[in-house]
Structures are given as structure tokens and as C-alpha cells.
Design an enzyme around this catalytic site. Sequence first.
Site, PDB file in Angstrom:
ATOM      1  N   HIS A 113       0.807  -1.216   0.000  1.00 52.54           N
ATOM      2  CA  HIS A 113       0.000   0.000   0.000  1.00 52.54           C
ATOM      3  C   HIS A 113       0.840   1.267   0.000  1.00 52.54           C
ATOM      4  CE1 HIS A 113       0.314  -0.625   4.506  1.00 52.54           C
ATOM      5  NE2 HIS A 113       0.583   0.655   4.415  1.00 52.54           N
ATOM      6  N   ASP A 144      -0.015  -7.592   1.114  1.00 56.00           N
ATOM      7  CA  ASP A 144       0.372  -6.196   1.339  1.00 56.00           C
ATOM      8  C   ASP A 144       1.892  -6.027   1.430  1.00 56.00           C
ATOM      9  OD1 ASP A 144      -0.059  -3.483   1.608  1.00 56.00           O
ATOM     10  OD2 ASP A 144      -0.181  -3.567   3.790  1.00 56.00           O
ATOM     11  N   SER A 226       4.685   2.424   7.939  1.00 53.64           N
ATOM     12  CA  SER A 226       4.337   1.316   7.049  1.00 53.64           C
ATOM     13  C   SER A 226       5.545   0.757   6.326  1.00 53.64           C
ATOM     14  CB  SER A 226       3.357   1.794   5.985  1.00 53.64           C
ATOM     15  OG  SER A 226       2.108   2.032   6.522  1.00 53.64           O
TER      16      SER A 226
END
Length: 276
Positions: A113, A144, A226
Site C-alpha cells: 500500500h 500487502d 508502514s
Amino acid sequence: MTEQSFPAMSGSLVEPQPVVVAPKFWRRAAPMLTAATLVAGLFGGVTGAVIASPDSPATSTSVAAQTISNTSTLDWSAVASEVLPSVVQVNVGNGLGSGVVLSADGKILTNNHVVASAGGQITVKFNDGRELPATVVNTDASSDLAVLQVSGASGLTPIKWADSGSVKVGDAVMAIGSPSGLQGTVTTGIVSALDRKVTVPGESRRASSVSYQAIQTDASINPGNSGGALVNAAGELVGINSAIYSPASSSGEAGSVGIGFAIPSNTAKQIVEKLS
């Protein structure tokens, strides 16, 4: 194990529900230190949230109760010094996330992402201040995860891998990344639970949701973390930071409340072998 996931509720009279979200990667257009207001998908580009029932008991699929590891005697400064060269900042357009070094010649692992909506130039900034262009080698939206290749890189320090299957509830851990664009930020905590089911709906009706069994930690994780590293007290990678839980009524209001999630290193390693 029961997955704690429910459809999002709407309507002004509905009491705000706690959400598990993938905070959108930090956007540099936003004021520094207020980037939590831009959270959306698991620290990167995925928007949406998993609604966790506040009435459902928290379940650990590991051990109901364990003695918490004594972290007071750990030399976290030594761990940070060792691992920081292996953690990078991934710049994508006007946003950014984090990543870990896989190889001396510039292969980088991050969340899908973080780069899914790149559409343009990607650069990777290293702990020593260097910033080099990068391209996407391959991605796996279902897990992901994504692998990048940095151009002109050499002599990098690859992250050391740990066996996430040996991780126990109560183990000491450190999260490293670029929350709110603050590169090289480290936070510490413990493993709060194992095999926690995390599901994040797709950004649109055409996009598939992302589900995985995660390591839960109370080490502070925020937008920009992230794709960064969750390491053990030996400085070895046990997980890739990817999501947080928030009591906010929407993912756009989410920030760390001490409940974060990481993709286990064993899972990540299997995906990397397929993507590289």
C-alpha cells in the site's frame, strides 16, 4: 479463532466504533507532527478500515497469560545502532512510508500500500542521508508486500531475519521507521498477542481486501511506519509494521493507541522469495 471484523457503520447517531486501520502513508504536504489526521490504509495507500467490535473479548491465540519480559536491562541504543542502517524511508510522490534492506545491492521490502498508487517517481532515503531512485520489482497485494530495487546502490546492510515462529507473547520488540516523516524513529514495547487476524477492505469495490495473521505489539506505530521493521532484542526482523487499531470513528482520524500490527517475518520471507 473468531475474526473480529464487522461492516463499517454510518449515520450521525451511531456511537463511533473502534477500528483497525492501515494508516495512510504520511503526506509531506501536511504539517509536521499532525500527520495522524491523514491515516487511511495500513500506513500506506490502502484506504478503508476493519471494524473491531468493542464488546468482543480480546483473544490471544498464543497463551492466555505470560510473564512480561523485563526490558529494563536491554541495551536498546545498541539495537537501534545496529538496525538503523537496514531501515529506509520510501518516498512516493507527496507521501512516504518505510522499508527494510534485503540485499547489499539495493533490494528493499515495504508494504504494497506504500507504493500501490505511486504512479511516478519513487526514491529511497537511507539512514546516512543518501537518496536514490527506485523501481518496483514486484508486488503482492494479497499480503500487502512489495519489493523495490534501488538504482546505483551498493554496500548496503541487509536486515537480519528472525524466526517469527519462535516469538512469544511478552517478548521485547522495537519498531523502526519514519512516522510523520521523522526518519530513523525508534519505539519499544512488547509482543502483545500472536496470530491476530487483521483484515483491511480494499480501497474501492474492485479492490480485494487484505487479510493476514499478525503480530500485535504495543510499540508505537504511526503513519509513515508502514513497511518498517519490528525487531527483537537481538536486532533481528520479526515483522513488517503494517496496521494500527484506533478508537476513532474513521480511518482519517486514526493514530497510535498502543495497538499495532506487523506481518510476521516468516510470512514476509516466503513472499519475498516469490517476488524477488
